[in-house]
Motif scaffolding. Structure first.
Motif, PDB file in Angstrom:
ATOM      1  N   ASP A 113       0.057  -0.721  -5.740  1.00  0.00           N
ATOM      2  CA  ASP A 113       0.729  -1.298  -4.573  1.00  0.00           C
ATOM      3  C   ASP A 113       1.892  -2.191  -4.992  1.00  0.00           C
ATOM      4  O   ASP A 113       3.004  -2.065  -4.457  1.00  0.00           O
ATOM      5  CB  ASP A 113      -0.267  -2.108  -3.739  1.00  0.00           C
ATOM      6  N   ALA A 114       1.674  -3.075  -5.934  1.00  0.00           N
ATOM      7  CA  ALA A 114       2.727  -3.972  -6.394  1.00  0.00           C
ATOM      8  C   ALA A 114       3.834  -3.208  -7.109  1.00  0.00           C
ATOM      9  O   ALA A 114       5.026  -3.504  -6.940  1.00  0.00           O
ATOM     10  CB  ALA A 114       2.137  -5.038  -7.319  1.00  0.00           C
ATOM     11  N   LEU A 115       3.473  -2.205  -7.908  1.00  0.00           N
ATOM     12  CA  LEU A 115       4.478  -1.436  -8.642  1.00  0.00           C
ATOM     13  C   LEU A 115       5.341  -0.602  -7.689  1.00  0.00           C
ATOM     14  O   LEU A 115       6.551  -0.444  -7.905  1.00  0.00           O
ATOM     15  CB  LEU A 115       3.788  -0.531  -9.659  1.00  0.00           C
ATOM     16  N   ALA A 116       4.735  -0.081  -6.622  1.00  0.00           N
ATOM     17  CA  ALA A 116       5.512   0.672  -5.635  1.00  0.00           C
ATOM     18  C   ALA A 116       6.492  -0.247  -4.912  1.00  0.00           C
ATOM     19  O   ALA A 116       7.636   0.145  -4.622  1.00  0.00           O
ATOM     20  CB  ALA A 116       4.576   1.348  -4.640  1.00  0.00           C
ATOM     21  N   TRP A 119       9.407  -0.875  -7.203  1.00  0.00           N
ATOM     22  CA  TRP A 119      10.291   0.292  -7.205  1.00  0.00           C
ATOM     23  C   TRP A 119      11.134   0.328  -5.938  1.00  0.00           C
ATOM     24  O   TRP A 119      12.344   0.601  -5.981  1.00  0.00           O
ATOM     25  CB  TRP A 119       9.464   1.569  -7.325  1.00  0.00           C
ATOM     26  N   PHE A 120      10.517   0.043  -4.798  1.00  0.00           N
ATOM     27  CA  PHE A 120      11.224   0.048  -3.516  1.00  0.00           C
ATOM     28  C   PHE A 120      12.346  -0.992  -3.504  1.00  0.00           C
ATOM     29  O   PHE A 120      13.471  -0.707  -3.074  1.00  0.00           O
ATOM     30  CB  PHE A 120      10.224  -0.207  -2.395  1.00  0.00           C
ATOM     31  N   ALA A 131      16.246   8.776  -4.668  1.00  0.00           N
ATOM     32  CA  ALA A 131      15.226   7.806  -4.278  1.00  0.00           C
ATOM     33  C   ALA A 131      14.974   7.867  -2.775  1.00  0.00           C
ATOM     34  O   ALA A 131      13.821   7.785  -2.321  1.00  0.00           O
ATOM     35  CB  ALA A 131      15.641   6.400  -4.696  1.00  0.00           C
ATOM     36  N   SER A 132      16.034   8.011  -1.989  1.00  0.00           N
ATOM     37  CA  SER A 132      15.867   8.118  -0.536  1.00  0.00           C
ATOM     38  C   SER A 132      15.047   9.352  -0.180  1.00  0.00           C
ATOM     39  O   SER A 132      14.200   9.310   0.716  1.00  0.00           O
ATOM     40  CB  SER A 132      17.229   8.185   0.149  1.00  0.00           C
ATOM     41  N   TYR A 274       3.667   2.968   4.406  1.00  0.00           N
ATOM     42  CA  TYR A 274       4.986   3.584   4.502  1.00  0.00           C
ATOM     43  C   TYR A 274       6.038   2.764   3.765  1.00  0.00           C
ATOM     44  O   TYR A 274       5.903   1.544   3.606  1.00  0.00           O
ATOM     45  CB  TYR A 274       5.421   3.662   5.973  1.00  0.00           C
ATOM     46  N   PHE A 275       7.126   3.426   3.394  1.00  0.00           N
ATOM     47  CA  PHE A 275       8.322   2.724   2.950  1.00  0.00           C
ATOM     48  C   PHE A 275       9.191   2.325   4.140  1.00  0.00           C
ATOM     49  O   PHE A 275       9.786   1.253   4.156  1.00  0.00           O
ATOM     50  CB  PHE A 275       9.135   3.602   1.988  1.00  0.00           C
TER      51      PHE A 275
END
Length: 373
Positions: A113-116, A119-120, A131-132, A274-275
């Motif tokens: 969760d933190a790594l995502a 990255w975001f 990336a999009s 979600y992003f």
């Protein structure tokens, strides 16, 4: 709802687990099927021997020989993307264990969760089309998985602020509300964060247990009232509750990495993260088919109120769903959303589907009354 790992695809052409893959092979063909995020490195013989014409393999690791045969046979292969802290093709919703893997050993900063979120933050404003695309693929896969999990469920949304502290009377009340709703047969869905959202998911988690369990769990959690300053301590306290009472009831959380500083709470069995926040908001409110209860909150909760108002006002999703606001002073004086809601509802079908109550204990009865209106 089963556990995320047990869930099977509701769409006949989608294959989202090795069990579904093996069943399709046994039936004689993979032609035209969608195989999503399934590790096929141990299924080389099956891939070599089975018709895969027109199949689509999304993020499925496979050995070079079978992959070459699959491509030559007319299948489309979208390979895994190395180096990502998330799977853009995932076929299932997240579980708390999946998002918090590594918490006990290394702390929150090392979790998926933190790594995502890291990255975001690095990629969301750099204009990188790749990336999009990965974010869009991921969020579409999450929406598909969420639809499958909630198929046929009577979903009640519970909204409220992230700042509500563990150990407070408001937190305990929100947890009792979640328990009551879950015991009535509704599927509790929240924004998935801390505070009131965590409390409602905790209440649903406590539903199968005796009443004393929820009181004991709230007391345990009160030792770490907030996710600030330490998400690690906050999350570990939640997992300690889950470890003591491992057989909790299901509920759904729909958080977002857009507000990634708010960690997802670990009490929902199904987490659709979600992003894109707009997709998350619409996904949560549009699926709250049995209505929405709004506990006290700030800007985010106010936004959710009026995101719910719009389809109710225009009846764009059919009959208006019930909306129950909790805490008279909060919604008429501190943040006076209720007078505006009343004005908008006047003379429309939704007028019979809105209510303001003073306490969480009144909310389930108000919901039942509005549902029969």
């Amino acid at each position: 709802m089963g556990s995320p790992d047990e869930h099977q695809s509701a769409h006949g052409d989608e294959i989202e687990s090795l069990a579904e893959f093996d069943a399709a092979v046994a039936a004689g063909s993979l032609a035209g099927r969608r195989v999503q995020s399934v590790d096929l490195t141990e299924r080389s013989a099956e891939l070599l021997a089975t018709d895969t014409a027109g199949a689509v393999f999304l993020g499925c690791p496979m050995e070079p020989g079978p992959e070459e045969k699959v491509r030559a046979g007319g299948a489309f292969v979208f390979p895994p993307v190395p180096g990502l802290p998330f799977d853009p093709y995932r076929g299932l919703l997240y579980s708390p264990d999946a998002l918090y893997d590594g918490l006990a050993r290394e702390g929150y900063a090392a979790t998926p969760d933190a790594l995502a979120y890291d990255w975001f933050r690095r990629t969301r404003s750099d204009g990188d089309a790749f990336a999009s695309m990965l974010r869009a693929l991921h969020d579409d896969a999450i929406s598909d998985a969420l639809e499958e999990v909630l198929a046929g469920a009577r979903v009640i949304g519970v909204m409220g602020g992230h700042a509500l502290a563990r150990g407070s009377a408001g937190y305990a009340g929100a947890a009792r509300l979640g328990r009551t709703l879950a015991r009535s047969g509704l599927t509790v869905a929240t924004g998935g964060g801390p505070g009131a959202m965590e409390a409602a998911n905790l209440g649903a988690y406590a539903a199968p247990h005796d009443d004393a369990m929820l009181d004991e769990a709230c007391a345990m959690l009160a030792a770490v009232p907030s996710f600030t300053p330490s998400v690690t301590d906050w999350a570990r306290a939640a997992f300690a509750v889950r470890e003591r009472w491992p057989d909790g009831g299901p509920s759904v959380a729909i958080p977002t990495w857009f507000y990634g500083h708010e960690p997802p709470n670990p009490f929902a069995g199904h987490i659709a993260k979600y992003f894109t926040n707009a997709l998350r908001e619409d996904g949560l409110l549009a699926r709250s088919s049995a209505g929405v209860i709004f506990l006290p909150g700030a800007a985010g909760t106010v936004q959710e109120i009026f995101d719910s108002v719009t389809p109710n006002y225009y009846e764009s999703r059919g009959e208006p769903v019930p909306m129950v606001l909790v805490n008279h002073d909060h919604w008429t004086r501190e943040l006076p959303a209720w007078p505006l809601l009343q004005t908008l509802a006047s003379g429309r079908k939704m007028e019979a589907r809105i209510a303001l109550v003073d306490t969480v204990e009144e909310a389930p009865d108000a919901l039942a009354r509005l549902s029969g209106a």
